[in-house]
Structure formats: C-alpha cells, structure tokens
Design a protein around this motif. Structure first.
Motif, mmCIF file in Angstrom:
data_model
loop_
_atom_site.group_PDB
_atom_site.id
_atom_site.type_symbol
_atom_site.label_atom_id
_atom_site.label_comp_id
_atom_site.label_asym_id
_atom_site.label_seq_id
_atom_site.Cartn_x
_atom_site.Cartn_y
_atom_site.Cartn_z
ATOM 1 N N ARG A 113 0.838 -1.207 0.000
ATOM 2 C CA ARG A 113 0.000 0.000 0.000
ATOM 3 C C ARG A 113 0.869 1.251 0.000
ATOM 4 N N ALA A 114 1.960 1.235 0.749
ATOM 5 C CA ALA A 114 2.847 2.398 0.792
ATOM 6 C C ALA A 114 3.454 2.665 -0.584
ATOM 7 N N GLU A 152 -10.657 4.454 5.852
ATOM 8 C CA GLU A 152 -10.550 4.052 7.248
ATOM 9 C C GLU A 152 -9.955 2.654 7.339
ATOM 10 N N GLY A 153 -9.000 2.483 8.234
ATOM 11 C CA GLY A 153 -8.308 1.208 8.363
ATOM 12 C C GLY A 153 -7.113 1.081 7.450
ATOM 13 N N GLY A 154 -6.870 2.103 6.625
ATOM 14 C CA GLY A 154 -5.730 2.084 5.716
ATOM 15 C C GLY A 154 -5.966 1.343 4.418
ATOM 16 N N PHE A 155 -7.192 0.863 4.203
ATOM 17 C CA PHE A 155 -7.483 0.124 2.981
ATOM 18 C C PHE A 155 -7.531 1.062 1.786
ATOM 19 N N LEU A 156 -7.069 0.559 0.631
ATOM 20 C CA LEU A 156 -7.080 1.354 -0.593
ATOM 21 C C LEU A 156 -8.260 0.918 -1.457
ATOM 22 N N HIS A 157 -9.454 1.162 -0.920
ATOM 23 C CA HIS A 157 -10.668 0.927 -1.700
ATOM 24 C C HIS A 157 -11.383 2.255 -1.892
ATOM 25 N N TYR A 158 -12.030 2.405 -3.047
ATOM 26 C CA TYR A 158 -12.622 3.694 -3.376
ATOM 27 C C TYR A 158 -13.597 3.541 -4.531
ATOM 28 N N CYS A 172 -13.604 -0.019 -6.564
ATOM 29 C CA CYS A 172 -12.309 -0.688 -6.507
ATOM 30 C C CYS A 172 -12.107 -1.268 -5.112
ATOM 31 N N LEU A 173 -11.850 -2.565 -5.035
ATOM 32 C CA LEU A 173 -11.693 -3.240 -3.753
ATOM 33 C C LEU A 173 -10.226 -3.517 -3.451
ATOM 34 N N ASP A 174 -9.909 -3.528 -2.188
ATOM 35 C CA ASP A 174 -8.579 -3.849 -1.673
ATOM 36 C C ASP A 174 -8.662 -5.266 -1.099
ATOM 37 N N THR A 175 -8.000 -6.235 -1.747
ATOM 38 C CA THR A 175 -8.034 -7.620 -1.269
ATOM 39 C C THR A 175 -6.671 -8.082 -0.758
ATOM 40 N N LEU A 176 -5.820 -7.128 -0.395
ATOM 41 C CA LEU A 176 -4.475 -7.455 0.074
ATOM 42 C C LEU A 176 -4.481 -7.801 1.562
#
Length: 279
Positions: A78-79, A92-98, A110-114
């Motif tokens: 993510r960084a 919130e929670g640092g997830f990269l979903h939007y 867009c989902l973050d599945t990491l």
C-alpha cells in the motif's frame, strides 16, 4: 491491465522482460484505435511492492492521457502504491478501496483484497461493511467492481483458493441480490477466465507479465511432476466498453501481428452489404 510485476528481474539487461511487455501493451493501448477513457491497473503492478518499481511504473505512465485507477495486489504494498499514485486516498483502516464515477452513468468500485504476507485474497468484516455501504448508496446505478483476487476456484490448482475460504463467503454474502452490479473483473490468475459469483458475471484478465500455463490437472505439492507453470504467451489487456446500457468486454493479445485485410475500395461492397442487413 493487470499483473505487470515490474521488478521481478530488475537486473536484466538492457531492460527486464516485464518492463518490455508493459511498454508494448501500453503502446498498443494508447496508440491503437481504442484509446480508453480510464485505465485500470488491477493489482500486482510490481513484484515486490518496492518504491523503485512503483516509481518505474509511474514514469512510464506519466504521459498517459486518461485517469489511472490503481489497485493493490498481493505482490504490491500500500505504501508503494500511494507513493506512485498520490490520487488514491487511504480509507478508514488504511485500505485502498474507493469509488470512481465513470462516463455515461457507470459507477466503478475498486476493492482492496491485500493481506500482507498472504498470496491469496482477503476480505475482512471492515471491508465487507464498506462495500455493503457503497452498494446501498446507489442501488439503481450500474456498477462495475474491480478487485485483484478472483473469489472463485478456477481449476488452476496451485493458484486457486479453497472454495470455503471465509473471505470468499463474506464477499459473496455482500453481493447477493445486488442487481446493479454489471460485472466483476479481477487479475491474479494470469489467464483469461469467465465465470460468475452470486449470479454476477466475473472475468479474469490475463496478465501483462508472462502467463500461467493452462493445466487444469490437480497438483501434488509433495511431488514435482515437471509440469509447465509459466509461459511466454503474449501480454494481454482487457477493453471494457460501456455504452450506457450494457457492458461488453474485449481482450487483445499484444504482438507484432500481420494485417491480412484493410478497409479499401475492393472490400467496400462487403461492408456495405453488412450494413444493408441491419436495415
């Protein structure tokens, strides 16, 4: 585009194979006849998630004339993604979903599945609550979901999840009855696959990096059987066409193809005949 894997072999000379494949795919997409309105990079943009590989990717994309929509894959960080694509804001929670509002009334989620340290996908309660809230915001708006990991068993045994993994069940429960979702598109498997989840069409786009070999036989982790795992099949991308009513997905392999026919005067009667049939 998906699974570019920049940085897999950074010391290759004069340039690593994955960068060569990425350059060729990007050139075809941006210089060909079908220039996109948006460019989605659906995960595994890099191979190690390092800042240098993300910087190389961003440099190649700096002249891209359309907005870029990046997602994290299991090989990314993510960084690293945030360093290369500052337009993405952590949730919130640092997830990269939007959510992206696309042309002609299409909504893209867009989902973050990491999950750091895990090859397979992840979709925790917090992410499930976020997705449920986003879907509830616009229940009548045509929606397209992008994510890195396919929440299905495709039959490529060494790449597949277990069918009863909690994250898959959790995602399926959120998607049940969400009729506004036109399709889900993923990467990760490095092959073109079509199936469905919760009654929603699901497509997997082949990779820009070398593809996974087509072998649907079970694999025994304790018995190396010399099967093919990775091949040099051409890089591939998907072109998703939304006309305001329906979604159609095309897939093009990138290579130095020979053109066998062009629209010249000699073929005009054929084209005219085809159009006459429409009338």
């Amino acid at each position: 585009m998906t699974d570019i894997h920049v940085g897999f072999a950074p010391d290759e000379r004069p340039e690593e194979l994955n960068l060569i494949r990425f350059r060729a795919t990007l050139a075809r997409l941006l210089n060909g006849p079908n220039r996109p309105d948006l460019l989605v990079l659906s995960g595994d943009i890099t191979d190690h998630g390092d800042l240098e590989s993300f910087a190389k990717t961003a440099e190649l994309l700096k002249d891209c004339p359309c907005p870029i929509i990046p997602l994290v894959g299991n090989h990314d960080s993510r960084a690293g993604l945030l360093s290369a694509f500052p337009q993405v804001a952590p949730a919130e929670g640092g997830f990269l979903h939007y959510v992206v509002e696309a042309p002609l009334g299409l909504r893209i989620i867009c989902l973050d599945t990491l999950e750091d340290g895990r090859h397979g996908g992840a979709f925790c309660e917090a992410r499930a609550e976020w997705l449920a809230a986003r879907l509830a915001e616009a229940p009548d708006t045509p929606t397209l979901i992008f994510m890195h990991h396919p929440p299905v068993v495709a039959g490529i045994d060494w790449m597949d999840p277990a069918p009863d993994e909690p994250w898959i069940i959790r995602l399926r429960e959120v998607l049940e009855g969400q009729h506004q979702v036109q399709a889900i598109h993923c990467g990760h498997l490095h092959r073109q696959i079509t199936t469905q989840v919760a009654g929603i069409p699901l497509g997997v786009t082949p990779s820009v990096a070398p593809l996974v070999a087509m072998d649907l036989n079970p694999i025994d982790k304790d018995v190396p059987d010399n099967r093919e795992l990775i091949t040099t099949e051409p890089p591939t991308y998907a072109l998703h066409r939304w006309d305001g009513v329906r979604l159609v997905s095309h897939y093009e392999r990138v290579g130095d193809w020979e053109v066998l026919a062009r629209f010249h005067a000699g073929l005009q009667p054929m084209i005219e005949g085809m159009f006459a049939e429409r009338d």
